[in-house]
Design an enzyme around this catalytic site. Structure first.
Site, short mmCIF file in Angstrom:
data_model
loop_
_atom_site.label_atom_id
_atom_site.label_comp_id
_atom_site.label_asym_id
_atom_site.label_seq_id
_atom_site.Cartn_x
_atom_site.Cartn_y
_atom_site.Cartn_z
NE ARG A 169 -3.49 -2.24 2.89
CZ ARG A 169 -3.18 -3.37 3.52
NH1 ARG A 169 -1.97 -3.53 4.06
NH2 ARG A 169 -4.07 -4.35 3.64
CE LYS A 194 -6.51 -1.08 4.86
NZ LYS A 194 -7.81 -1.39 4.22
CG HIS A 262 -5.07 0.32 -3.53
ND1 HIS A 262 -4.30 0.15 -2.39
CD2 HIS A 262 -6.05 -0.63 -3.45
CE1 HIS A 262 -4.79 -0.83 -1.65
NE2 HIS A 262 -5.85 -1.32 -2.28
NE ARG A 265 -2.89 -3.96 -0.94
CZ ARG A 265 -2.40 -4.77 -0.01
NH1 ARG A 265 -1.10 -4.98 0.05
NH2 ARG A 265 -3.19 -5.36 0.85
CG HIS A 288 -5.82 -9.43 1.87
ND1 HIS A 288 -6.06 -9.86 0.58
CD2 HIS A 288 -5.74 -8.08 1.80
CE1 HIS A 288 -6.13 -8.82 -0.23
NE2 HIS A 288 -5.93 -7.73 0.48
CE1 TYR A 297 -6.48 -8.12 -6.43
CE2 TYR A 297 -6.42 -9.17 -4.29
CZ TYR A 297 -6.33 -8.04 -5.07
OH TYR A 297 -6.12 -6.82 -4.48
#
Length: 318
Positions: A169, A194, A262, A265, A288, A297
């Site tokens: 990110r 995150k 983004h 990514r 994730h 994806y």
């Protein structure tokens, strides 16, 4: 001139609980300041709505006493304010998080907030770049006609190379310290994502070379603990600058509006999957928390395969 006092949106007991909740999010949950601010904004909107809906600033007991019709009225009011389904879901999630905190403090459970379903979200798939477009975006030679200083062009190429080559990110790339610069001799980089979760990502040669080219030109020395990427005056590089750089490249390279930092990514994940990458490994590389987040994806890859089939197969138009 008389200044009106600020609008009171909560009784003192609820206002105090809200303050404790925000501190809990920042300190114990270790959420970023922007995330805490977004949660606060959504819950403030709920309290402001309840002030008008109930006829007085709500207190602790009013949250537990909410009925489903009250929650639906709040959602309807926010929709009237112009919020899209995704923003409405975020507002409802913030309200539920606040209610759970109040329940843990012993102020009663709000069954209505948990019971009311949020709006259905439109199916939105990531929009990756093609491998060729992603390479051009991260190639410093693509900026040969740009009149900005060479070190700034090298910096932009290095940041975008990390987004595509390591799946970072923007915030993760800009959070790298000078002492941790991913250069030749380092085969991996530890980044903080995150929720302050740390993960290790491999560093491929083109990414290391892009960072080295930047370090050879940057005129500022920030010290080992200072930021790796700096702005034109030597301070920390702003994410907005990276976004504007990508906007400039879109025009220069003829890329669609979906080509954002983004999107690099997304391209990282999609291209790995298309080359046979394992979904669980890609989940780890992206950081994730849930595999279901990464599974989107597989849909992107399948849709791309169908597009190629429809365009190229001799029988596709029969």
């Amino acid at each position: 001139m008389t200044v009106s006092p600020p609008l009171l949106v909560a009784a003192p007991d609820l206002a105090a609980a809200r303050g404790r909740w925000l501190a809990y999010l920042a300190v114990e949950r270790r959420m970023s300041p922007k995330t805490v601010e977004a949660y606060d904004r959504d819950v403030t909107a709920l309290l402001r709505f309840l002030t008008g809906h109930l006829g007085a600033p709500p207190g602790l007991g009013d949250i537990a006493a909410l009925a489903p019709r009250d929650v639906r009225a709040f959602i309807a009011a926010r929709r009237t304010d112009g919020l899209k389904p995704r923003s409405l879901m975020r507002a409802l999630a913030a309200a539920r998080a606040f209610a759970r905190f109040l329940e843990r403090e012993g102020h009663g459970a709000s069954a209505a907030l948990a019971a009311v379903r949020g709006p259905k979200l439109p199916q939105s798939l990531p929009k990756p770049l093609s491998p060729d477009a992603a390479r051009r975006v991260t190639d410093a030679e693509s900026r040969s006609g740009d009149l900005r200083e060479p070190w700034i062009l090298a910096r932009d190429a290095a940041v975008l190379a990390l987004c595509y080559g390591a799946g970072l990110r923007i915030s993760e790339a800009l959070g790298i310290a000078r002492k941790d610069a991913p250069v030749s001799g380092r085969d991996s980089l530890t980044v903080t994502g995150k929720g302050q979760k740390m993960r290790s990502v491999p560093i491929i040669a083109p990414v290391a070379q892009a960072v080295e080219a930047y370090l050879a030109l940057v005129p500022y020395e920030t010290g080992p603990d200072g930021p790796l990427f700096v702005g034109a005056r030597g301070g920390p590089l702003s994410p907005r600058i990276v976004q504007l750089t990508m906007q400039r490249l879109r025009g220069a390279l003829g890329l669609p509006d979906s080509a954002t930092p983004h999107a690099l990514r997304h391209s990282f994940a999609t291209h790995l999957l298309g080359r046979g990458g394992d979904l669980r490994s890609i989940q780890e590389l992206l950081g994730h928390a849930s595999l279901s987040t990464t599974q989107v994806y597989t849909k992107v890859d399948a849709s791309e395969l169908m597009r190629v089939y429809q365009a190229a197969h001799p029988r596709a138009r029969a």
